[in-house]
Design a protein around this motif. Sequence first.
Motif, PDB file in Angstrom:
ATOM      1  N   ALA A 142       0.833  -1.214   0.000  1.00 39.78           N
ATOM      2  CA  ALA A 142       0.000   0.000   0.000  1.00 39.78           C
ATOM      3  C   ALA A 142       0.865   1.260   0.000  1.00 39.78           C
ATOM      4  O   ALA A 142       0.494   2.278  -0.609  1.00 39.78           O
ATOM      5  CB  ALA A 142      -0.925  -0.002   1.210  1.00 39.78           C
ATOM      6  N   ASP A 143       2.017   1.197   0.661  1.00 36.30           N
ATOM      7  CA  ASP A 143       2.908   2.354   0.705  1.00 36.30           C
ATOM      8  C   ASP A 143       3.585   2.578  -0.647  1.00 36.30           C
ATOM      9  O   ASP A 143       3.728   3.717  -1.098  1.00 36.30           O
ATOM     10  CB  ASP A 143       3.960   2.162   1.802  1.00 36.30           C
ATOM     11  CG  ASP A 143       3.333   1.945   3.168  1.00 36.30           C
ATOM     12  OD1 ASP A 143       2.665   2.876   3.657  1.00 36.30           O
ATOM     13  OD2 ASP A 143       3.484   0.842   3.715  1.00 36.30           O
ATOM     14  N   PHE A 144       3.983   1.498  -1.294  1.00 41.67           N
ATOM     15  CA  PHE A 144       4.582   1.596  -2.620  1.00 41.67           C
ATOM     16  C   PHE A 144       3.580   2.175  -3.625  1.00 41.67           C
ATOM     17  O   PHE A 144       3.910   3.039  -4.434  1.00 41.67           O
ATOM     18  CB  PHE A 144       5.051   0.221  -3.102  1.00 41.67           C
ATOM     19  CG  PHE A 144       6.312  -0.274  -2.456  1.00 41.67           C
ATOM     20  CD1 PHE A 144       7.504  -0.323  -3.172  1.00 41.67           C
ATOM     21  CD2 PHE A 144       6.325  -0.697  -1.137  1.00 41.67           C
ATOM     22  CE1 PHE A 144       8.676  -0.793  -2.595  1.00 41.67           C
ATOM     23  CE2 PHE A 144       7.487  -1.171  -0.545  1.00 41.67           C
ATOM     24  CZ  PHE A 144       8.669  -1.219  -1.275  1.00 41.67           C
ATOM     25  N   VAL A 145       2.352   1.702  -3.555  1.00 36.05           N
ATOM     26  CA  VAL A 145       1.318   2.177  -4.477  1.00 36.05           C
ATOM     27  C   VAL A 145       1.053   3.663  -4.268  1.00 36.05           C
ATOM     28  O   VAL A 145       0.964   4.439  -5.225  1.00 36.05           O
ATOM     29  CB  VAL A 145       0.020   1.366  -4.301  1.00 36.05           C
ATOM     30  CG1 VAL A 145      -1.134   2.015  -5.060  1.00 36.05           C
ATOM     31  CG2 VAL A 145       0.221  -0.067  -4.779  1.00 36.05           C
ATOM     32  N   LEU A 199      11.174   5.986   1.109  1.00 32.86           N
ATOM     33  CA  LEU A 199       9.770   5.575   0.984  1.00 32.86           C
ATOM     34  C   LEU A 199       8.995   6.239   2.118  1.00 32.86           C
ATOM     35  O   LEU A 199       9.350   6.086   3.291  1.00 32.86           O
ATOM     36  CB  LEU A 199       9.643   4.056   1.083  1.00 32.86           C
ATOM     37  CG  LEU A 199       8.213   3.504   1.080  1.00 32.86           C
ATOM     38  CD1 LEU A 199       7.576   3.690  -0.292  1.00 32.86           C
ATOM     39  CD2 LEU A 199       8.206   2.024   1.473  1.00 32.86           C
ATOM     40  N   TYR A 200       7.959   6.990   1.756  1.00 32.72           N
ATOM     41  CA  TYR A 200       7.097   7.619   2.759  1.00 32.72           C
ATOM     42  C   TYR A 200       5.880   6.735   3.021  1.00 32.72           C
ATOM     43  O   TYR A 200       5.463   5.959   2.153  1.00 32.72           O
ATOM     44  CB  TYR A 200       6.641   8.997   2.268  1.00 32.72           C
ATOM     45  CG  TYR A 200       7.710  10.061   2.390  1.00 32.72           C
ATOM     46  CD1 TYR A 200       7.734  10.926   3.477  1.00 32.72           C
ATOM     47  CD2 TYR A 200       8.714  10.187   1.421  1.00 32.72           C
ATOM     48  CE1 TYR A 200       8.710  11.907   3.604  1.00 32.72           C
ATOM     49  CE2 TYR A 200       9.694  11.154   1.538  1.00 32.72           C
ATOM     50  CZ  TYR A 200       9.693  12.020   2.632  1.00 32.72           C
ATOM     51  OH  TYR A 200      10.673  12.967   2.751  1.00 32.72           O
ATOM     52  N   PRO A 201       5.287   6.849   4.198  1.00 36.54           N
ATOM     53  CA  PRO A 201       4.081   6.058   4.475  1.00 36.54           C
ATOM     54  C   PRO A 201       2.905   6.553   3.644  1.00 36.54           C
ATOM     55  O   PRO A 201       2.873   7.702   3.191  1.00 36.54           O
ATOM     56  CB  PRO A 201       3.839   6.305   5.970  1.00 36.54           C
ATOM     57  CG  PRO A 201       4.474   7.632   6.239  1.00 36.54           C
ATOM     58  CD  PRO A 201       5.678   7.695   5.340  1.00 36.54           C
ATOM     59  N   LYS A 202       1.933   5.703   3.459  1.00 36.18           N
ATOM     60  CA  LYS A 202       0.758   6.089   2.674  1.00 36.18           C
ATOM     61  C   LYS A 202       0.028   7.268   3.312  1.00 36.18           C
ATOM     62  O   LYS A 202      -0.690   8.002   2.626  1.00 36.18           O
ATOM     63  CB  LYS A 202      -0.180   4.905   2.497  1.00 36.18           C
ATOM     64  CG  LYS A 202      -0.801   4.376   3.787  1.00 36.18           C
ATOM     65  CD  LYS A 202      -1.730   3.200   3.527  1.00 36.18           C
ATOM     66  CE  LYS A 202      -2.385   2.702   4.805  1.00 36.18           C
ATOM     67  NZ  LYS A 202      -3.305   1.560   4.558  1.00 36.18           N
ATOM     68  N   PHE A 211       0.335  15.240   1.103  1.00 30.79           N
ATOM     69  CA  PHE A 211       1.630  15.371   0.433  1.00 30.79           C
ATOM     70  C   PHE A 211       2.108  16.814   0.443  1.00 30.79           C
ATOM     71  O   PHE A 211       3.267  17.103   0.758  1.00 30.79           O
ATOM     72  CB  PHE A 211       1.526  14.876  -1.011  1.00 30.79           C
ATOM     73  CG  PHE A 211       2.810  14.956  -1.782  1.00 30.79           C
ATOM     74  CD1 PHE A 211       3.663  13.868  -1.837  1.00 30.79           C
ATOM     75  CD2 PHE A 211       3.170  16.118  -2.446  1.00 30.79           C
ATOM     76  CE1 PHE A 211       4.866  13.938  -2.535  1.00 30.79           C
ATOM     77  CE2 PHE A 211       4.356  16.203  -3.159  1.00 30.79           C
ATOM     78  CZ  PHE A 211       5.211  15.102  -3.201  1.00 30.79           C
ATOM     79  N   ASN A 212       1.226  17.725   0.100  1.00 31.71           N
ATOM     80  CA  ASN A 212       1.614  19.125  -0.077  1.00 31.71           C
ATOM     81  C   ASN A 212       1.899  19.833   1.243  1.00 31.71           C
ATOM     82  O   ASN A 212       2.815  20.657   1.319  1.00 31.71           O
ATOM     83  CB  ASN A 212       0.524  19.886  -0.828  1.00 31.71           C
ATOM     84  CG  ASN A 212       0.291  19.352  -2.224  1.00 31.71           C
ATOM     85  OD1 ASN A 212       1.148  18.697  -2.807  1.00 31.71           O
ATOM     86  ND2 ASN A 212      -0.897  19.610  -2.760  1.00 31.71           N
ATOM     87  N   ASP A 213       1.115  19.524   2.259  1.00 29.31           N
ATOM     88  CA  ASP A 213       1.218  20.277   3.513  1.00 29.31           C
ATOM     89  C   ASP A 213       1.494  19.426   4.743  1.00 29.31           C
ATOM     90  O   ASP A 213       2.119  19.895   5.694  1.00 29.31           O
ATOM     91  CB  ASP A 213      -0.080  21.071   3.752  1.00 29.31           C
ATOM     92  CG  ASP A 213      -0.348  22.081   2.650  1.00 29.31           C
ATOM     93  OD1 ASP A 213       0.602  22.779   2.253  1.00 29.31           O
ATOM     94  OD2 ASP A 213      -1.506  22.154   2.176  1.00 29.31           O
ATOM     95  N   GLY A 214       1.031  18.189   4.746  1.00 30.38           N
ATOM     96  CA  GLY A 214       1.086  17.379   5.965  1.00 30.38           C
ATOM     97  C   GLY A 214       2.481  17.044   6.445  1.00 30.38           C
ATOM     98  O   GLY A 214       2.693  16.861   7.650  1.00 30.38           O
ATOM     99  N   THR A 222       7.019   7.191  10.955  1.00 32.18           N
ATOM    100  CA  THR A 222       8.352   6.997  10.384  1.00 32.18           C
ATOM    101  C   THR A 222       8.737   5.528  10.510  1.00 32.18           C
ATOM    102  O   THR A 222       7.998   4.723  11.059  1.00 32.18           O
ATOM    103  CB  THR A 222       9.392   7.885  11.097  1.00 32.18           C
ATOM    104  OG1 THR A 222       9.380   7.588  12.504  1.00 32.18           O
ATOM    105  CG2 THR A 222       9.087   9.362  10.897  1.00 32.18           C
ATOM    106  N   ALA A 223       9.929   5.181  10.017  1.00 28.35           N
ATOM    107  CA  ALA A 223      10.378   3.782  10.100  1.00 28.35           C
ATOM    108  C   ALA A 223      11.888   3.725   9.920  1.00 28.35           C
ATOM    109  O   ALA A 223      12.391   3.122   8.979  1.00 28.35           O
ATOM    110  CB  ALA A 223       9.675   2.935   9.051  1.00 28.35           C
ATOM    111  N   GLY A 224      12.610   4.340  10.824  1.00 25.20           N
ATOM    112  CA  GLY A 224      14.064   4.313  10.804  1.00 25.20           C
ATOM    113  C   GLY A 224      14.583   4.163  12.206  1.00 25.20           C
ATOM    114  O   GLY A 224      13.808   4.052  13.165  1.00 25.20           O
ATOM    115  N   PRO A 225      15.900   4.184  12.403  1.00 25.63           N
ATOM    116  CA  PRO A 225      16.444   4.079  13.757  1.00 25.63           C
ATOM    117  C   PRO A 225      16.072   5.272  14.633  1.00 25.63           C
ATOM    118  O   PRO A 225      16.103   5.185  15.855  1.00 25.63           O
ATOM    119  CB  PRO A 225      17.949   4.011  13.524  1.00 25.63           C
ATOM    120  CG  PRO A 225      18.170   4.563  12.153  1.00 25.63           C
ATOM    121  CD  PRO A 225      16.945   4.229  11.383  1.00 25.63           C
TER     122      PRO A 225
END
Length: 731
Positions: A142-145, A199-202, A211-214, A222-225
């Motif tokens: 879903a995130d890739f799409v 890669l950003y979350p959906k 996308f524009n403001d959020g 997020t999904a990193g260290p």
Amino acid sequence: MSHHGVGLRAVLRSAAFLTAGALAVPLLAGCGSDDKAGSPLAGQDIAPVARGQVADGGTVKWAVDAVPETLNTFQADADAGTTRVAQAVLPSMFRIDATGRPVRNPDYLESAKVIETEPRQVVLYKVNQQAVWSDGREIGAADFVAQWRALSGKNSAYWTARNAGYDHIAKIERGASDLQVRVTFSRPYADWKSLFSPLYPKDVMGTPDAFNDGARRKLKVTAGPFKVEKVDTANKDVVLTRNPRWWGRPAKLNEIVLHAVPRDERAAALADGTVDIAAIDPVDAQRIGLAGREKGTGTPLQGAGKTSAKKLQAWALAHGFDSDEAKAGKKKLREAIGEYLEEQQNLRAFDVRKSLEPAYTQLALNGSEGPLADERVRRAVARALDRDELAKLVLTPLGLPAVPVDSHLALSGQAAYADGSGAIGGQDTKEAQALLADAGWVPGGPVKKQKKAEQAAGSEGDKSEQEDKSDGGKDGEYIVGEDDKGRGEETDGKGRHHESAEEKHEHGEKGGKPLAQEGRNGGAPGAYAPKGTAAPAAAPAGPLAKDGKLLALRFVLPSGPGSDTLNSVAERISAMLDRVGIRATISKVSDESYFKDHIASGDYDLALYSWPSSAFPATDARPIYAKPVPAADGSVNIGQNYTRVGTDQVDQLFDEAAATLDGGEEKDLIRKADARIWAEAGSIPLYQRPQLVAVKKNLVNAGAFGFQTPVYEDMGFLKKGAKVPASPKAD
């Protein structure tokens, strides 16, 4: 590029290779299946140690140029700070290694490979089963799409700055599970590894509003260290803290605080503890090196005021004080020297770690009009330059390998790198003069009287160039794309720029305006030279003329603080041109107008600025060398080709390279394209940019990263009793 916070992407077209009077270009120059990439000229300098020697906990304060305007790297005003945050908190399917090549990131990917080529290319991604977003949801199809739909260029409601590669995707499907992602391309795409990094979350990519403001000032998921704790504009901080849901090796640090510090204030910020790590210029690097050597030495303040004002002034000037500071009254000067010495004491806690940045500086030649519209004159300029001498001027004083860059499309160590300069040849005064003669420029020809305005402009430029001295590198360089808040543009032929809808969709690019980067006082394109360096004594040729006009070129440079060594390098180039009869008059303009009103608008003959390198040159380098395309309304779409020099065959080679899935063939095509770019002489690569980073001595796995994407979870402070490894020696 893509993994260094830049994306230099566009679409090219195609036309005859060389016209009458051109140099013959070996068709095989820069090609072949043998590996000519070599190794990086300088390795990383990050004080690498095993994780077991790194203490748990602590906060690192890291200098950045500004608090990012957005945390969305796909927006036009994203900058290097945006990229640094994304690297620490978001997934990247591939990251860049120490040789500047993409490698699979195992924290996010179990595998990724092309599983079908007919009838269409299909890539299957298998996501790491442990990979989850900070809200607990697994990373999946879903995130890739969502990212593909946002960046495909098909929905103009998304304010995207780059779309390259995503517009090649026909569809994305869930595989055997949600952790398997099948990406089907509408046409073959060699640089598929550039996609979904970051890669950003959906949640961010799912709607235009999000996308524009959020994601401009916060990233909730997020999904990193690390995760984004807060963006504190009042204190000029972005605070990153450990992500408790991180499944990989735990981050050693509790916090990373990105703190905005102007370039000319970084030595003071390091000394007072405001930051622990900061990119610096050669002047501050020299100062830190001096601090480490001057322990126990006398100071001009010893003796309770006995030192004369004259001696204090001489000492101040020798230690980098400006003339106004040195001319202050004795009491004020003693106070200023006292503050300086206190800072020097504190700077002993720092090392300077150095490498070469993944970017190179070029001499740009505007081929749209004037003498440089003739390719023979451009080639004469190229043959007049001693690039070895210029590289030594810049890099030898810093103890870095003084080797000129021989490719427009890759740097030494990267897969596509090969010496393509043979397509035009090395420094040769006689050959340069022969090219000029062939173009009709001859010595002693009649010269029409200049207009008064031209004379005034010329004399003003001459005045600014009388003193050719360097202070060791107070200026920086303009680098296109790296802290960029602009886009590729199109021009109407009169210097006015505007963005086309086609460019937004086709070029889809985070664009290129040269911005101040690595400079002490904000930027100037150029180089660093040892203190006191002057232009060499030249043996100028007689002035050349054609149709009653002298062969004179306008060398445009910024005039802001810290441009002294830039001026020195420009003088060195001007002296080289003078030997073959080309008069280059340096014209200084304000930093604010340098790019917008001169480079982008085509109001220059010669200029200096830098381009980042890319692991994906078939895609990312295209807009820089695309042949300008006339539009029906009379405008000209130049993309990011600020030299306005391009050919159909170079365009075609980029097309072919981007469309092959054979790595060897892609590399050969890129090298052929580079040889032909050399032959057109629109830009002449000079040297790789120095990378100087001041780092607290006990901070390890951090510093001058060179090509490699930083590994944020391994950074930290050395455990007590452990030893910091010695810095690598420059080759």
